[in-house]
Motif scaffolding. Structure first.
Motif, PDB file in Angstrom:
ATOM      1  N   TRP A 294     -18.787  32.223 -18.830  1.00  0.00           N
ATOM      2  CA  TRP A 294     -17.541  31.933 -18.129  1.00  0.00           C
ATOM      3  C   TRP A 294     -16.366  32.400 -18.996  1.00  0.00           C
ATOM      4  O   TRP A 294     -16.381  32.233 -20.212  1.00  0.00           O
ATOM      5  CB  TRP A 294     -17.433  30.445 -17.852  1.00  0.00           C
ATOM      6  CG  TRP A 294     -16.275  30.092 -16.974  1.00  0.00           C
ATOM      7  CD1 TRP A 294     -15.044  29.671 -17.347  1.00  0.00           C
ATOM      8  CD2 TRP A 294     -16.255  30.150 -15.534  1.00  0.00           C
ATOM      9  NE1 TRP A 294     -14.245  29.458 -16.264  1.00  0.00           N
ATOM     10  CE2 TRP A 294     -14.954  29.742 -15.124  1.00  0.00           C
ATOM     11  CE3 TRP A 294     -17.184  30.499 -14.561  1.00  0.00           C
ATOM     12  CZ2 TRP A 294     -14.586  29.678 -13.781  1.00  0.00           C
ATOM     13  CZ3 TRP A 294     -16.810  30.440 -13.238  1.00  0.00           C
ATOM     14  CH2 TRP A 294     -15.532  30.033 -12.865  1.00  0.00           C
ATOM     15  N   PRO A 295     -15.348  33.008 -18.387  1.00  0.00           N
ATOM     16  CA  PRO A 295     -14.236  33.561 -19.184  1.00  0.00           C
ATOM     17  C   PRO A 295     -13.583  32.515 -20.078  1.00  0.00           C
ATOM     18  O   PRO A 295     -13.258  31.406 -19.631  1.00  0.00           O
ATOM     19  CB  PRO A 295     -13.250  34.043 -18.110  1.00  0.00           C
ATOM     20  CG  PRO A 295     -14.076  34.243 -16.894  1.00  0.00           C
ATOM     21  CD  PRO A 295     -15.165  33.229 -16.953  1.00  0.00           C
ATOM     22  N   GLU A 296     -13.439  32.868 -21.347  1.00  0.00           N
ATOM     23  CA  GLU A 296     -12.724  32.004 -22.278  1.00  0.00           C
ATOM     24  C   GLU A 296     -11.239  32.338 -22.172  1.00  0.00           C
ATOM     25  O   GLU A 296     -10.803  33.411 -22.583  1.00  0.00           O
ATOM     26  CB  GLU A 296     -13.223  32.217 -23.710  1.00  0.00           C
ATOM     27  CG  GLU A 296     -14.674  31.790 -23.913  1.00  0.00           C
ATOM     28  CD  GLU A 296     -15.112  31.955 -25.353  1.00  0.00           C
ATOM     29  OE1 GLU A 296     -14.276  32.381 -26.180  1.00  0.00           O
ATOM     30  OE2 GLU A 296     -16.284  31.667 -25.647  1.00  0.00           O
ATOM     31  N   SER A 297     -10.477  31.428 -21.643  1.00  0.00           N
ATOM     32  CA  SER A 297      -9.064  31.708 -21.388  1.00  0.00           C
ATOM     33  C   SER A 297      -8.178  30.929 -22.350  1.00  0.00           C
ATOM     34  O   SER A 297      -8.492  29.802 -22.743  1.00  0.00           O
ATOM     35  CB  SER A 297      -8.702  31.341 -19.942  1.00  0.00           C
ATOM     36  OG  SER A 297      -9.000  29.990 -19.676  1.00  0.00           O
ATOM     37  N   ALA A 298      -7.071  31.568 -22.724  1.00  0.00           N
ATOM     38  CA  ALA A 298      -6.083  30.898 -23.562  1.00  0.00           C
ATOM     39  C   ALA A 298      -5.302  29.898 -22.713  1.00  0.00           C
ATOM     40  O   ALA A 298      -5.497  29.801 -21.498  1.00  0.00           O
ATOM     41  CB  ALA A 298      -5.156  31.936 -24.179  1.00  0.00           C
ATOM     42  N   GLU A 299      -4.429  29.156 -23.353  1.00  0.00           N
ATOM     43  CA  GLU A 299      -3.617  28.193 -22.618  1.00  0.00           C
ATOM     44  C   GLU A 299      -2.684  28.942 -21.664  1.00  0.00           C
ATOM     45  O   GLU A 299      -2.061  29.935 -22.033  1.00  0.00           O
ATOM     46  CB  GLU A 299      -2.800  27.347 -23.595  1.00  0.00           C
ATOM     47  CG  GLU A 299      -2.018  26.232 -22.911  1.00  0.00           C
ATOM     48  CD  GLU A 299      -1.306  25.353 -23.902  1.00  0.00           C
ATOM     49  OE1 GLU A 299      -0.484  24.525 -23.464  1.00  0.00           O
ATOM     50  OE2 GLU A 299      -1.562  25.491 -25.121  1.00  0.00           O
ATOM     51  N   CYS A 300      -2.607  28.443 -20.444  1.00  0.00           N
ATOM     52  CA  CYS A 300      -1.802  29.112 -19.422  1.00  0.00           C
ATOM     53  C   CYS A 300      -0.312  28.985 -19.756  1.00  0.00           C
ATOM     54  O   CYS A 300       0.175  27.901 -20.102  1.00  0.00           O
ATOM     55  CB  CYS A 300      -2.092  28.497 -18.052  1.00  0.00           C
ATOM     56  SG  CYS A 300      -1.150  29.249 -16.707  1.00  0.00           S
ATOM     57  N   ASP A 301       0.415  30.095 -19.642  1.00  0.00           N
ATOM     58  CA  ASP A 301       1.856  30.113 -19.873  1.00  0.00           C
ATOM     59  C   ASP A 301       2.556  29.701 -18.577  1.00  0.00           C
ATOM     60  O   ASP A 301       2.965  30.535 -17.769  1.00  0.00           O
ATOM     61  CB  ASP A 301       2.295  31.515 -20.314  1.00  0.00           C
ATOM     62  CG  ASP A 301       3.742  31.555 -20.767  1.00  0.00           C
ATOM     63  OD1 ASP A 301       4.455  30.563 -20.537  1.00  0.00           O
ATOM     64  OD2 ASP A 301       4.163  32.578 -21.348  1.00  0.00           O
ATOM     65  N   HIS A 302       2.726  28.383 -18.401  1.00  0.00           N
ATOM     66  CA  HIS A 302       3.336  27.898 -17.170  1.00  0.00           C
ATOM     67  C   HIS A 302       4.827  28.205 -17.097  1.00  0.00           C
ATOM     68  O   HIS A 302       5.394  28.246 -15.999  1.00  0.00           O
ATOM     69  CB  HIS A 302       3.107  26.387 -17.032  1.00  0.00           C
ATOM     70  CG  HIS A 302       1.685  26.020 -16.767  1.00  0.00           C
ATOM     71  ND1 HIS A 302       1.068  26.285 -15.564  1.00  0.00           N
ATOM     72  CD2 HIS A 302       0.753  25.424 -17.549  1.00  0.00           C
ATOM     73  CE1 HIS A 302      -0.182  25.862 -15.608  1.00  0.00           C
ATOM     74  NE2 HIS A 302      -0.405  25.331 -16.796  1.00  0.00           N
ATOM     75  N   VAL A 303       5.454  28.418 -18.247  1.00  0.00           N
ATOM     76  CA  VAL A 303       6.883  28.748 -18.237  1.00  0.00           C
ATOM     77  C   VAL A 303       7.107  30.085 -17.541  1.00  0.00           C
ATOM     78  O   VAL A 303       8.013  30.226 -16.708  1.00  0.00           O
ATOM     79  CB  VAL A 303       7.455  28.779 -19.663  1.00  0.00           C
ATOM     80  CG1 VAL A 303       8.902  29.277 -19.648  1.00  0.00           C
ATOM     81  CG2 VAL A 303       7.387  27.399 -20.302  1.00  0.00           C
ATOM     82  N   VAL A 304       6.289  31.077 -17.861  1.00  0.00           N
ATOM     83  CA  VAL A 304       6.469  32.388 -17.236  1.00  0.00           C
ATOM     84  C   VAL A 304       6.153  32.321 -15.742  1.00  0.00           C
ATOM     85  O   VAL A 304       6.769  33.043 -14.938  1.00  0.00           O
ATOM     86  CB  VAL A 304       5.591  33.457 -17.936  1.00  0.00           C
ATOM     87  CG1 VAL A 304       4.136  33.361 -17.495  1.00  0.00           C
ATOM     88  CG2 VAL A 304       6.117  34.861 -17.658  1.00  0.00           C
ATOM     89  N   LEU A 305       5.227  31.437 -15.336  1.00  0.00           N
ATOM     90  CA  LEU A 305       4.961  31.251 -13.903  1.00  0.00           C
ATOM     91  C   LEU A 305       6.155  30.597 -13.223  1.00  0.00           C
ATOM     92  O   LEU A 305       6.489  30.927 -12.075  1.00  0.00           O
ATOM     93  CB  LEU A 305       3.704  30.409 -13.704  1.00  0.00           C
ATOM     94  CG  LEU A 305       2.382  31.046 -14.130  1.00  0.00           C
ATOM     95  CD1 LEU A 305       1.228  30.099 -13.878  1.00  0.00           C
ATOM     96  CD2 LEU A 305       2.145  32.362 -13.386  1.00  0.00           C
ATOM     97  N   GLU A 306       6.807  29.662 -13.921  1.00  0.00           N
ATOM     98  CA  GLU A 306       8.013  29.033 -13.371  1.00  0.00           C
ATOM     99  C   GLU A 306       9.135  30.054 -13.243  1.00  0.00           C
ATOM    100  O   GLU A 306       9.878  30.075 -12.244  1.00  0.00           O
ATOM    101  CB  GLU A 306       8.443  27.878 -14.276  1.00  0.00           C
ATOM    102  CG  GLU A 306       9.527  26.992 -13.680  1.00  0.00           C
ATOM    103  CD  GLU A 306       9.020  26.139 -12.532  1.00  0.00           C
ATOM    104  OE1 GLU A 306       9.784  25.937 -11.576  1.00  0.00           O
ATOM    105  OE2 GLU A 306       7.866  25.676 -12.594  1.00  0.00           O
TER     106      GLU A 306
END
Length: 430
Positions: A294-306
Motif C-alpha cells: 500500500w502506498p506510503e504517503s507523507a502527511e497531507c498538506d491540507h493548507v495547500v488544499l485550502e
C-alpha cells in the motif's frame, strides 16, 4: 455427470431430465444443446433420436473421451469402437462453426453464460467476438475480456450504492478503457514532461492524491467497497483531469504522473486487478500487482488544499467582462460575520458538535435584518467549521495562510483565467 457437477444441475424446473430427480439447468441446457446441434444431423436419424444417424454411431459409444477428442482436440480415444475418420467428420463440423460470433438482443443474460461455459468446457473454441445490442451500440467483449471482468467486479463492489444494470456495467467498462488509453498515451510522452521544481499545481495534485489514498484505505477497512472504488477511481481521475487542465497537458510534472498511475493501480487492485496489472505493465514494473505494498504517503498538506479551494471559489465568483479588476482584501471580517462566528464559538468552547443550519437559525432569530444574507452566512459558517475541524478552534476567525500574500502569488493565474489586462489587489478596512 450432472450429479457430480452441482453447478450444472437443478432438482426441479426446466432443463433436460437425467433421472427422476435430476435435470441439467436450463441455462446450461440451452447452451449445450446449441453445441450438440452442430453435429446432431450426423448422429440422429430423426428429430427424436430414435434411429441412428448417417455415420452409424450409437449413442452408447459417445463417451467422455470421444467428446474430448471432438470438442477439445485431445488424443484419440484408444478404447472406442468408432473409426477415427468418423470422429474426424464430427470434429470438422464442430471446428467449422467455432470459434463462434454470437449476437444477443437487449439485456440478454445469455451473453455471460456463453462466456462462462466456453471458459469452463470449450476453452479451445472461446468466442471470437460476442456482440450485444442495447439499442445504441454493438460491443466486442473478447477483444477486452479482462476489462469487462474488471467492470463486472467494480459493479459488484458498487452494489447497494448504485442501480446495477447493463448500462452501468458498460459505463464502468468504458471508464476503465479510457483510463488505460490515457495511461498508454502519457507513458509514450513521459520523457517530454516537466522535471524538477514543484509548482503550486504540483503541490495541490500531490496533496489531493495523498488525501484520497488515506480516505480509500479507511473505506476498505470499513468494508465500504463502493465508496472505496468511487474514491480510488472517480475522485483520483477528477484530480488528474484538473491537474492536466491547469498544466495544459504537456507541462505536467513527469514524476507526479508516474506516481499517480502507480498509486491508483495499487489502491484499486482489490477491485480491478487486471486494470491495475495493466498499468504496472505500462510502467514496466516487473512484478505482480498483488505483491505491491500500500502506498506510503507523507502527511497531507491540507493548507495547500485550502488555498486551492479558496482560489477556485474566487475564480468562479467573478463573471463580469472587463479589462481591469481590483480585489479588496479586508483586514477583518464584516461586523455581522464576526458576530456570527461568536455564536458558533459557544458550542466549540463547550466541545459540542454544531450544525451550521442550527447556528444560522439562532443568529437570524436575534438579527432578522440579516435574513437575506443566508447564503453568505451559511457559506462562511461551513468554511469556519472545516477550518476548526482540520486545524483547531483558533482558526475559527482566520485562514491558515496569508490571504494577501497568496493572492499576490496567484496574480498571473487569475489574470489568465479572467482574461484581464491588469489585476489590482489591495487591502481595505471597509
Amino acid at each position: 455427470k450432472a450429479k457430480v457437477y452441482n453447478c450444472c444441475q437443478n432438482w426441479t424446473g426446466l432443463g433436460t431430465k437425467i433421472s427422476q430427480d435430476v435435470a441439467i439447468s436450463s441455462y446450461s441446457d440451452s447452451f449445450l444443446i446449441t453445441a450438440y446441434a452442430m453435429v446432431s444431423h450426423l448422429l440422429q436419424g430423426d428429430e427424436e433420436g430414435t434411429t441412428v444417424g448417417t455415420l452409424g454411431i450409437h449413442h452408447g459409444d459417445l463417451t467422455k473421451e470421444v467428446w474430448d477428442y471432438v470438442i477439445l482436440g485431445k488424443d484419440f480415444p484408444r478404447d472406442t469402437n468408432i473409426p477415427q475418420n468418423l470422429l474426424d467428420k464430427l470434429k470438422s463440423e464442430m471446428e467449422y462453426w467455432h470459434p463462434l460470433d454470437a449476437y444477443y438482443a437487449a439485456k440478454s443474460s445469455h451473453v455471460i453464460d456463453v462466456l462462462y461455459h466456453h471458459a469452463a468446457l470449450f476453452s479451445k473454441f472461446f468466442p471470437r467476438s460476442v456482440q450485444e445490442d442495447w439499442g445504441r451500440f454493438h460491443r466486442k467483449m473478447f477483444d477486452d475480456i479482462w476489462g469487462s471482468a474488471d467492470a463486472i467486479r467494480a459493479a459488484v463492489a458498487s452494489f447497494g450504492m448504485f442501480a446495477i444494470g447493463d448500462e452501468f456495467v458498460l459505463c464502468l467498462h468504458q471508464k476503465i478503457v479510457n483510463s488505460l488509453k490515457w495511461a498508454e498515451e502519457v507513458a509514450l510522452r513521459i520523457e517530454n514532461f516537466r522535471k524538477g521544481s514543484s509548482t503550486f499545481e504540483d503541490r495541490v495534485f500531490e496533496a489531493s492524491m495523498i488525501e484520497i489514498v488515506q480516505e480509500t484505505h479507511g473505506y476498505y477497512e470499513k468494508r465500504r467497497f463502493a465508496t472505496a472504488f468511487l474514491s480510488g477511481f472517480d475522485q483520483m481521475n477528477e484530480v488528474k483531469r484538473q491537474y492536466s487542465e491547469y498544466c495544459d497537458g504537456e507541462s505536467m510534472n513527469g514524476e507526479l504522473v508516474v506516481k499517480f498511475l502507480e498509486v491508483q493501480a495499487i489502491i484499486l487492485s482489490p477491485i480491478t486487478p487486471h486494470f491495475s496489472q495493466h498499468i504496472f505493465n505500462i510502467l514496466k514494473k516487473d512484478m505482480l500487482i498483488q505483491r505491491a505494498r500500500w502506498p506510503e504517503s507523507a502527511e497531507c498538506d491540507h493548507v495547500v488544499l485550502e488555498q486551492h479551494s479558496y482560489i477556485q471559489d474566487l475564480k468562479h465568483m467573478f463573471q463580469k467582462k472587463t479589462s481591469d479588476v481590483t480585489i479588496l482584501v479586508g483586514r477583518c471580517w464584516p461586523p455581522w460575520i464576526t458576530e456570527l462566528f461568536e455564536y458558533a464559538s459557544v458550542p466549540i468552547k463547550s466541545k459540542q458538535s454544531w450544525d451550521v443550519e442550527d447556528i444560522w437559525q439562532v443568529y437570524i432569530s436575534k438579527n432578522p435584518e440579516h435574513r437575506n444574507s443566508e447564503q453568505e452566512g451559511i457559506h462562511q459558517l461551513s468554511q469556519a467549521r472545516d477550518r476548526c475541524d482540520r486545524w483547531g478552534t483558533e482558526f475559527l476567525h482566520v485562514w491558515p495562510f496569508d490571504e494577501m500574500q497568496f493572492l499576490q502569488d496567484r496574480r498571473d493565474y487569475l489574470e489568465q483565467s479572467w482574461l484581464l489586462e491588469k489585476l489590482n489587489i489591495e487591502f481595505t478596512d471597509n
